[in-house]
Design an enzyme around this catalytic site. Structure first.
Site, short mmCIF file in Angstrom:
data_model
loop_
_atom_site.label_atom_id
_atom_site.label_comp_id
_atom_site.label_asym_id
_atom_site.label_seq_id
_atom_site.Cartn_x
_atom_site.Cartn_y
_atom_site.Cartn_z
N LYS A 11 0.83 -1.21 0.00
CA LYS A 11 0.00 0.00 0.00
C LYS A 11 0.87 1.27 0.00
O LYS A 11 2.08 1.21 0.24
CB LYS A 11 -0.93 -0.04 1.22
CG LYS A 11 -1.95 -1.20 1.18
CD LYS A 11 -2.91 -1.12 2.36
CE LYS A 11 -3.95 -2.22 2.34
NZ LYS A 11 -4.92 -2.09 3.47
N TYR A 51 -12.33 -2.30 -3.48
CA TYR A 51 -12.81 -2.45 -2.11
C TYR A 51 -14.34 -2.37 -2.01
O TYR A 51 -14.88 -2.07 -0.94
CB TYR A 51 -12.17 -1.39 -1.21
CG TYR A 51 -10.79 -1.79 -0.70
CD1 TYR A 51 -10.61 -2.94 0.08
CD2 TYR A 51 -9.67 -1.01 -0.96
CE1 TYR A 51 -9.37 -3.31 0.56
CE2 TYR A 51 -8.41 -1.38 -0.48
CZ TYR A 51 -8.27 -2.52 0.28
OH TYR A 51 -7.04 -2.89 0.76
N ASN A 114 -1.97 0.31 6.79
CA ASN A 114 -1.44 -0.95 7.33
C ASN A 114 -0.59 -1.76 6.34
O ASN A 114 -0.53 -2.98 6.40
CB ASN A 114 -2.57 -1.78 7.94
CG ASN A 114 -3.62 -2.20 6.94
OD1 ASN A 114 -3.50 -1.89 5.76
ND2 ASN A 114 -4.62 -2.93 7.40
N HIS A 117 -2.07 -5.45 1.54
CA HIS A 117 -3.34 -6.16 1.34
C HIS A 117 -3.01 -7.58 0.91
O HIS A 117 -2.03 -7.79 0.19
CB HIS A 117 -4.18 -5.50 0.24
CG HIS A 117 -5.32 -6.37 -0.21
ND1 HIS A 117 -6.52 -6.41 0.47
CD2 HIS A 117 -5.41 -7.28 -1.22
CE1 HIS A 117 -7.31 -7.30 -0.13
NE2 HIS A 117 -6.66 -7.84 -1.15
N1 UDP Z 1 -9.77 -0.78 7.52
C1 UDP Z 1 -9.80 0.44 8.15
N2 UDP Z 1 -10.45 0.55 9.35
C2 UDP Z 1 -11.05 -0.51 9.94
C3 UDP Z 1 -11.02 -1.76 9.31
C4 UDP Z 1 -10.36 -1.87 8.08
O1 UDP Z 1 -9.25 1.40 7.65
O2 UDP Z 1 -11.61 -0.35 11.03
C5 UDP Z 1 -9.07 -0.88 6.24
C6 UDP Z 1 -7.70 -1.48 6.39
O3 UDP Z 1 -6.81 -0.81 5.52
C7 UDP Z 1 -7.90 -2.91 5.96
C8 UDP Z 1 -8.95 -2.74 4.87
O4 UDP Z 1 -9.80 -1.73 5.35
O5 UDP Z 1 -6.69 -3.48 5.50
C9 UDP Z 1 -9.75 -3.98 4.56
O6 UDP Z 1 -10.29 -4.49 5.76
P1 UDP Z 1 -10.30 -6.05 6.06
O7 UDP Z 1 -11.16 -6.25 7.25
O8 UDP Z 1 -10.62 -6.79 4.80
O9 UDP Z 1 -8.77 -6.32 6.52
P2 UDP Z 1 -7.55 -7.06 5.82
O10 UDP Z 1 -8.11 -8.20 5.03
O11 UDP Z 1 -6.86 -6.04 4.96
O12 UDP Z 1 -6.69 -7.49 6.98
#
Ligand code: UDP
Length: 141
Positions: A11, A51, A114, A117
């Protein structure tokens, strides 16, 4: 365990920190092979489509803004159990909860910035690989 392909994105925060190489090293050390890659700056439309599953979530707008804030490095990874292996390397979504030694524990600052992905299941891996690499065989057999 089956040979699989998964979709990974480094990212904008991690690209800005100049740690693409360090993250690639972790993929390679874990036995994951980069089989396709492209560096790109996502449009708002592309990030929103990618997304779309989160479009009703409160963080959606901020997530899209973040994903278009700078270039990303997108890759398809291949290996035994690649989907779960990549998720293990990444660590928990919230870097504060991520296991020490994971990519997010080491390179991410917050739940919204974070670092990486990774696809979470075979169906999403196939759809996400097709999204960024149309024409690439999603199964790698
Ligand atoms: N995200 C966020 N706030 C939250 C939860 C998720 O900004 O409270 C963002 C974060 O960048 C995350 C992405 O949304 O990586 C997708 O969320 P998911 O639950 O699918 O997490 P991942 O699969 O990336 O661990």
């Amino acid at each position: 365990m089956a040979n699989e392909r998964t979709l990974s994105i480094i990212k904008p925060d991690a690209v800005a920190k100049n740690v693409i190489g360090k993250i690639y090293q972790r993929f390679e050390d874990a036995g994951l092979k980069v089989v396709a890659a492209r560096m790109m700056h996502l449009s708002e439309r592309e990030a929103s489509q990618f997304y779309a599953v989160h479009k009703e979530r409160p963080f959606f707008k901020d997530l899209v803004s973040f994903m278009i804030s700078g270039p990303v490095m997108v890759q398809a990874l291949e290996g035994e159990g690649a989907i779960a292996k990549n998720r293990d390397l990444m660590g928990a979504t919230d870097p504060k909860k991520a296991e020490p030694g994971t990519i997010r524990a080491d390179f991410a600052d917050s739940i919204d910035a974070n670092a990486v992905h990774g696809s979470d299941a075979p169906e999403t891996a196939a759809a996400e690989i097709a999204f960024f690499f149309p024409g690439l065989d999603v199964h790698g057999r």
